[in-house]
Design a protein around this motif. Structure first.
Motif, short mmCIF file in Angstrom:
data_model
loop_
_atom_site.label_atom_id
_atom_site.label_comp_id
_atom_site.label_asym_id
_atom_site.label_seq_id
_atom_site.Cartn_x
_atom_site.Cartn_y
_atom_site.Cartn_z
N VAL A 154 0.84 -1.21 0.00
CA VAL A 154 0.00 0.00 0.00
C VAL A 154 0.87 1.25 0.00
O VAL A 154 0.57 2.24 -0.70
CB VAL A 154 -0.97 0.00 1.20
N GLN A 155 1.95 1.22 0.76
CA GLN A 155 2.85 2.37 0.79
C GLN A 155 3.49 2.60 -0.59
O GLN A 155 3.70 3.75 -1.01
CB GLN A 155 3.94 2.16 1.85
N LYS A 156 3.76 1.52 -1.29
CA LYS A 156 4.32 1.63 -2.63
C LYS A 156 3.32 2.30 -3.57
O LYS A 156 3.67 3.14 -4.41
CB LYS A 156 4.71 0.26 -3.16
N ILE A 157 2.04 1.93 -3.42
CA ILE A 157 0.98 2.55 -4.23
C ILE A 157 0.85 4.02 -3.86
O ILE A 157 0.64 4.88 -4.73
CB ILE A 157 -0.35 1.80 -4.01
N ALA A 158 0.99 4.32 -2.56
CA ALA A 158 0.91 5.71 -2.10
C ALA A 158 2.00 6.55 -2.76
O ALA A 158 1.75 7.71 -3.15
CB ALA A 158 1.04 5.77 -0.58
N GLU A 159 3.19 5.99 -2.89
CA GLU A 159 4.29 6.71 -3.55
C GLU A 159 3.97 7.00 -5.02
O GLU A 159 4.26 8.08 -5.53
CB GLU A 159 5.58 5.90 -3.43
N GLU A 160 3.35 6.03 -5.67
CA GLU A 160 2.99 6.24 -7.08
C GLU A 160 1.88 7.28 -7.21
O GLU A 160 1.89 8.11 -8.12
CB GLU A 160 2.56 4.91 -7.72
N MET A 161 0.92 7.23 -6.28
CA MET A 161 -0.15 8.24 -6.30
C MET A 161 0.42 9.65 -6.11
O MET A 161 -0.03 10.61 -6.74
CB MET A 161 -1.18 7.95 -5.20
N THR A 183 3.20 10.84 -7.08
CA THR A 183 3.76 11.35 -8.33
C THR A 183 2.66 11.85 -9.27
O THR A 183 2.92 12.63 -10.19
CB THR A 183 4.56 10.26 -9.07
N LEU A 184 1.41 11.41 -9.01
CA LEU A 184 0.27 11.85 -9.81
C LEU A 184 -0.47 13.01 -9.15
O LEU A 184 -1.53 13.44 -9.63
CB LEU A 184 -0.70 10.67 -10.03
N GLY A 185 0.06 13.48 -8.02
CA GLY A 185 -0.53 14.64 -7.34
C GLY A 185 -1.63 14.33 -6.36
O GLY A 185 -2.39 15.22 -5.97
N VAL A 186 -1.74 13.06 -5.93
CA VAL A 186 -2.79 12.67 -4.99
C VAL A 186 -2.15 11.99 -3.78
O VAL A 186 -1.31 11.11 -3.93
CB VAL A 186 -3.81 11.71 -5.64
N GLU A 187 -2.57 12.40 -2.59
CA GLU A 187 -2.04 11.80 -1.36
C GLU A 187 -2.93 10.65 -0.91
O GLU A 187 -4.15 10.78 -0.84
CB GLU A 187 -1.96 12.84 -0.25
N LEU A 188 -2.32 9.51 -0.62
CA LEU A 188 -3.00 8.38 0.01
C LEU A 188 -2.59 8.35 1.47
O LEU A 188 -1.39 8.31 1.78
CB LEU A 188 -2.64 7.07 -0.68
N LEU A 189 -3.56 8.35 2.35
CA LEU A 189 -3.27 8.28 3.78
C LEU A 189 -3.76 6.96 4.33
O LEU A 189 -4.96 6.64 4.25
CB LEU A 189 -3.94 9.45 4.53
#
Length: 380
Positions: free
Chosen positions: A329-336, A338-344
């Motif tokens: 999930v943290q890896k997906i958060a890093e990719e998000m 880069t797209l300008g969206v924060e995953l918490l």
């Protein structure tokens, strides 16, 4: 089952089983009508949504089994019988349903499982005096003796006024603990409980109501619920939201069972992505906050939606229910990012509320209400 075996089954086994199932369903319905087991039929509308010139609504034509609402004191056996009726449905295929809305009419035919889809578009803006609008649905075919008129009112949500953002939320293990990753726990919770006995995560109702109000204090921000739960429990989930004071909104569920394309159910991720993107397509004027959990594939689904619809997502909240998935999930958060969206990735509702307050999406006063609600509900 390996992909090779699955492909073989779909190619060679499914074409044999599906016609048998279809023939059985047809014979069952014919026998039910002839013997009087099927005495009344109903249109079950599912809450829809729209914009100033388009509405989208799903529904189903079924035998009316008179399930009714639940009570807190209902026994497990009573809950089980009601849930059994929901899943042992008698669907009515190949019948006409007419939808009427603000001078527009559309006729559709139910599919093999009794489902129908209404998608109306107008050349001029609708008259919107309140967010929830009524669509009249009428069954045009005669199914049983002494049928009478079969008519019902469906509801569609059309955002109006000062809407700050929309919210799309998963249900299982996001709003309510279900053990969706543990099959037996999920089945026990689903079949033996009811809308009163199943409890949401602490503080969820207050947090969602705070987001519904946003920063102007007016309950105008729309909610949409996307889940892999079957349409059979639509009334159960609608009642659950109402009983626990969670904002009402369209529920996008899925069909289960044998069909031309599948044995049990379609892909969890494909279904949810399709529904999220359908909402994006219709509510094209809105940005969204997405809420899910780490137990299944919500982070992956939301990442794909962000890629497909750049600029439409303000924030992603993921409830941390699967420790083994934390790294992915943290890896997906890093990719998000880069797209300008924060995953918490949040451990509880309070953490999500504090972040929403920091972003200026809810009121300070509502954080106290959420904290109080969490304390009253208990720490789960």
């Amino acid at each position: 089952m390996s992909s090779g075996k699955n492909s073989f089954s779909k190619k060679y086994v499914l074409p044999i089983l599906y016609p048998i199932k279809k023939t059985f369903s047809k014979a069952k319905l014919w026998t039910g009508i002839k013997t009087g087991l099927v005495k009344t039929v109903m249109i079950q509308p599912y809450k829809g949504f729209g914009n100033s010139q388009e509405i989208y609504l799903l529904g189903r034509v079924l035998r009316d089994r008179g399930i009714g609402i639940s009570n807190l004191e209902d026994s497990r056996w009573r809950n089980f019988k009601k849930m059994y009726k929901r899943f042992m449905s008698w669907e009515i295929p190949n019948v006409k349903v007419k939808a009427s809305f603000q001078g527009l009419e559309q006729e559709v035919i139910t599919d093999e499982e009794g489902y129908f889809e209404i998608n109306m578009k107008s050349n001029t803006p609708f008259e919107i005096n309140q967010p929830w609008q009524e669509v009249e649905l009428t069954l045009l075919d005669r199914i049983v003796k002494n049928q009478g008129e079969v008519k019902v009112v469906g509801k569609v949500f059309i955002p109006s006024g000062n809407v700050e953002y929309g919210v799309i939320s998963d249900i299982d293990d996001t709003i309510v603990p279900t053990g969706a990753t543990r099959l037996w726990e999920m089945l026990k919770t689903t079949f033996l409980g009811n809308a009163h006995t199943r409890l949401p995560f602490a503080g969820v109702a207050e947090f969602y109501k705070a987001m519904e109000k946003g920063t102007d204090g007016i309950e105008s921000n729309p909610f949409f619920y996307v889940s892999s739960s079957p349409w059979n429990i639509y009334d159960f989930l609608t009642e659950f939201l109402e009983v626990h004071g969670i904002p009402k909104g369209p529920l996008m569920l899925r069909d289960i069972g044998l069909s031309r394309e599948q044995f049990i159910a379609g892909s969890h991720s494909a279904h949810k992505l399709l529904q999220v993107e359908k909402i994006f397509e219709v509510e094209k004027q809105l940005q969204f906050i997405l809420v899910g959990d780490s137990g299944q594939e919500d982070p992956e689904i939301y990442l794909q939606a962000i890629k497909d619809f750049p600029g439409r997502v303000k924030k992603v909240f993921i409830r941390h229910v699967a420790p083994e998935r934390e790294k992915s999930v943290q890896k997906i958060a890093e990719e998000m990012e880069t797209l300008g969206v924060e995953l918490l990735l949040v451990k509880d509702t309070i953490e999500a509320a504090e972040k929403a307050l920091e972003k200026g999406w809810i009121l300070q006063a509502d954080v106290g209400v959420i904290l109080k609600g969490k304390e009253e509900d208990g720490n789960y």
